[in-house]
Design a protein around this motif. Structure first.
Motif, PDB file in Angstrom:
ATOM      1  N   ASN A 259     -28.499  13.324 -23.936  1.00  0.00           N
ATOM      2  CA  ASN A 259     -29.347  13.118 -22.695  1.00  0.00           C
ATOM      3  C   ASN A 259     -29.846  11.929 -22.414  1.00  0.00           C
ATOM      4  O   ASN A 259     -29.876  11.501 -21.295  1.00  0.00           O
ATOM      5  N   MET A 260     -29.663  10.826 -23.449  1.00  0.00           N
ATOM      6  CA  MET A 260     -29.890   9.641 -23.192  1.00  0.00           C
ATOM      7  C   MET A 260     -28.822   8.797 -22.423  1.00  0.00           C
ATOM      8  O   MET A 260     -28.729   7.942 -21.621  1.00  0.00           O
ATOM      9  N   MET A 261     -27.630   9.193 -22.662  1.00  0.00           N
ATOM     10  CA  MET A 261     -26.323   8.782 -22.166  1.00  0.00           C
ATOM     11  C   MET A 261     -26.203   9.344 -20.494  1.00  0.00           C
ATOM     12  O   MET A 261     -25.750   8.705 -19.932  1.00  0.00           O
ATOM     13  N   THR A 262     -26.657  10.672 -20.241  1.00  0.00           N
ATOM     14  CA  THR A 262     -26.802  11.374 -19.080  1.00  0.00           C
ATOM     15  C   THR A 262     -27.802  10.363 -18.071  1.00  0.00           C
ATOM     16  O   THR A 262     -27.474   9.982 -17.031  1.00  0.00           O
ATOM     17  N   ALA A 263     -28.921  10.272 -18.862  1.00  0.00           N
ATOM     18  CA  ALA A 263     -29.849   9.349 -17.906  1.00  0.00           C
ATOM     19  C   ALA A 263     -29.556   8.063 -17.759  1.00  0.00           C
ATOM     20  O   ALA A 263     -29.639   7.306 -16.683  1.00  0.00           O
ATOM     21  N   ALA A 264     -28.582   7.157 -18.639  1.00  0.00           N
ATOM     22  CA  ALA A 264     -28.089   5.982 -18.441  1.00  0.00           C
ATOM     23  C   ALA A 264     -27.109   5.907 -17.244  1.00  0.00           C
ATOM     24  O   ALA A 264     -27.109   5.096 -16.253  1.00  0.00           O
ATOM     25  N   ALA A 265     -26.207   7.056 -17.175  1.00  0.00           N
ATOM     26  CA  ALA A 265     -25.325   7.338 -15.931  1.00  0.00           C
ATOM     27  C   ALA A 265     -25.859   7.304 -14.740  1.00  0.00           C
ATOM     28  O   ALA A 265     -25.396   6.814 -13.834  1.00  0.00           O
ATOM     29  N   GLU A 266     -27.182   7.972 -14.791  1.00  0.00           N
ATOM     30  CA  GLU A 266     -27.703   8.031 -13.528  1.00  0.00           C
ATOM     31  C   GLU A 266     -28.317   6.756 -13.081  1.00  0.00           C
ATOM     32  O   GLU A 266     -28.474   6.454 -11.847  1.00  0.00           O
ATOM     33  N   LEU A 267     -28.546   5.933 -13.863  1.00  0.00           N
ATOM     34  CA  LEU A 267     -29.140   4.575 -13.610  1.00  0.00           C
ATOM     35  C   LEU A 267     -28.067   3.606 -13.554  1.00  0.00           C
ATOM     36  O   LEU A 267     -28.397   2.418 -13.211  1.00  0.00           O
ATOM     37  N   ASP A 268     -26.739   3.853 -13.560  1.00  0.00           N
ATOM     38  CA  ASP A 268     -25.397   3.110 -13.209  1.00  0.00           C
ATOM     39  C   ASP A 268     -25.506   2.251 -14.672  1.00  0.00           C
ATOM     40  O   ASP A 268     -25.014   0.815 -14.563  1.00  0.00           O
ATOM     41  N   ILE A 269     -25.950   2.709 -15.528  1.00  0.00           N
ATOM     42  CA  ILE A 269     -25.680   2.013 -17.005  1.00  0.00           C
ATOM     43  C   ILE A 269     -24.615   2.776 -17.777  1.00  0.00           C
ATOM     44  O   ILE A 269     -24.787   3.939 -17.954  1.00  0.00           O
ATOM     45  N   ASP A 270     -23.911   1.988 -18.418  1.00  0.00           N
ATOM     46  CA  ASP A 270     -22.894   2.411 -19.284  1.00  0.00           C
ATOM     47  C   ASP A 270     -23.412   2.827 -20.660  1.00  0.00           C
ATOM     48  O   ASP A 270     -24.242   2.214 -21.351  1.00  0.00           O
ATOM     49  N   SER A 271     -22.463   3.647 -21.374  1.00  0.00           N
ATOM     50  CA  SER A 271     -22.745   3.870 -23.001  1.00  0.00           C
ATOM     51  C   SER A 271     -21.408   4.347 -23.688  1.00  0.00           C
ATOM     52  O   SER A 271     -20.503   4.546 -23.012  1.00  0.00           O
ATOM     53  N   CYS A 272     -21.758   4.555 -24.897  1.00  0.00           N
ATOM     54  CA  CYS A 272     -20.531   4.995 -25.710  1.00  0.00           C
ATOM     55  C   CYS A 272     -21.015   5.547 -26.941  1.00  0.00           C
ATOM     56  O   CYS A 272     -22.099   4.593 -27.794  1.00  0.00           O
ATOM     57  N   PRO A 273     -20.782   6.687 -27.237  1.00  0.00           N
ATOM     58  CA  PRO A 273     -21.154   7.386 -28.517  1.00  0.00           C
ATOM     59  C   PRO A 273     -20.417   6.874 -29.605  1.00  0.00           C
ATOM     60  O   PRO A 273     -19.256   6.613 -29.493  1.00  0.00           O
ATOM     61  N   LEU A 274     -21.004   6.594 -30.872  1.00  0.00           N
ATOM     62  CA  LEU A 274     -20.259   5.921 -31.844  1.00  0.00           C
ATOM     63  C   LEU A 274     -20.414   6.606 -33.413  1.00  0.00           C
ATOM     64  O   LEU A 274     -21.405   6.619 -33.700  1.00  0.00           O
TER      65      LEU A 274
END
Length: 221
Positions: A152-167
């Protein structure tokens, strides 16, 4: 926004989300955006609503250097991500635990009893349905919940044009030992579940390659 536009936005966000391997270290997340991402995690669903997670933002340069030798899969994030989040999972969520009592009484303001219908229902679920009988199995069950929050945090980030990576690319035993030795966790209650980084990519997004829906979806009628 009409329903079709909303559908398209959801698909666009899913395509926008990309497991970023290279971040721009000069770009930083707006504090309000970061709080929104955290709120998406906090509001995530969990089994029986017991929220068996904790989010730890690693800002310390020293901690980042300390974990680098046993966190091979985190190296790219250490080199440029604006936020590095460690997600812990509880090992002690049982029907009669102090933790559950605290949630029931302190958060939900209900009377707690290990003999109540709700407590016994959770006991039955864990011990019979899920066959959970020890700390390792309780941790594994709790860890599954943390991935919901992370997604959910990664999806929220994508909505805000912020990138992410699960580790997951780190030695879990060494991570737990480090966190314990430095007084960051009490291993009777917590263990490392997963990490996730956030920031702004310094690489193009590659088109997603996924199996066709027909190969991973079926209906039982």
């Amino acid at each position: 926004m009409n329903k079709e536009a909303i559908r398209q936005q959801i698909v666009d966000t899913a395509n926008r989300r990309y497991a970023t391997k290279k971040y721009d270290p000069h770009k930083h997340i707006d504090p309000a955006d970061w709080q929104t991402i955290l709120e998406a995690g906090r509001l995530s669903p969990s089994s029986f609503g017991y929220e068996p997670w904790k989010f730890i933002l690693i800002n310390s340069p020293q901690v980042k250097e300390d974990i680098r030798p046993f966190a091979w899969g985190v190296a790219n994030s250490l080199n440029g991500a604006d936020k590095l989040l460690l997600i812990l999972a509880r090992t002690d969520v049982t029907y009669d635990s102090d933790y559950v009592r605290g949630l029931v009484e302190g958060l939900h303001h209900h009377q707690f009893s290990p003999d109540s219908k709700a407590s016994q229902s959770f006991k039955h679920f864990q011990e019979r349905d899920m066959a959970i009988n020890n700390d390792r199995e309780r941790f594994d069950w709790a860890s599954k919940q943390t991935y919901i929050a992370m997604a959910n945090m990664m999806t929220a980030a994508a909505e805000l044009d912020i990138d992410s990576c699960p580790l997951e690319g780190f030695n879990y035993q060494k991570m737990d030992d480090y966190l314990t030795t430095h007084g960051i966790i009490d291993p009777k209650h917590w263990r490392a579940s997963v990490m996730v980084s956030f920031g702004y990519r310094d690489q193009p997004i590659k088109p997603k390659v996924r199996q066709p829906l027909g190969q991973i979806y079926e209906e039982l009628n």
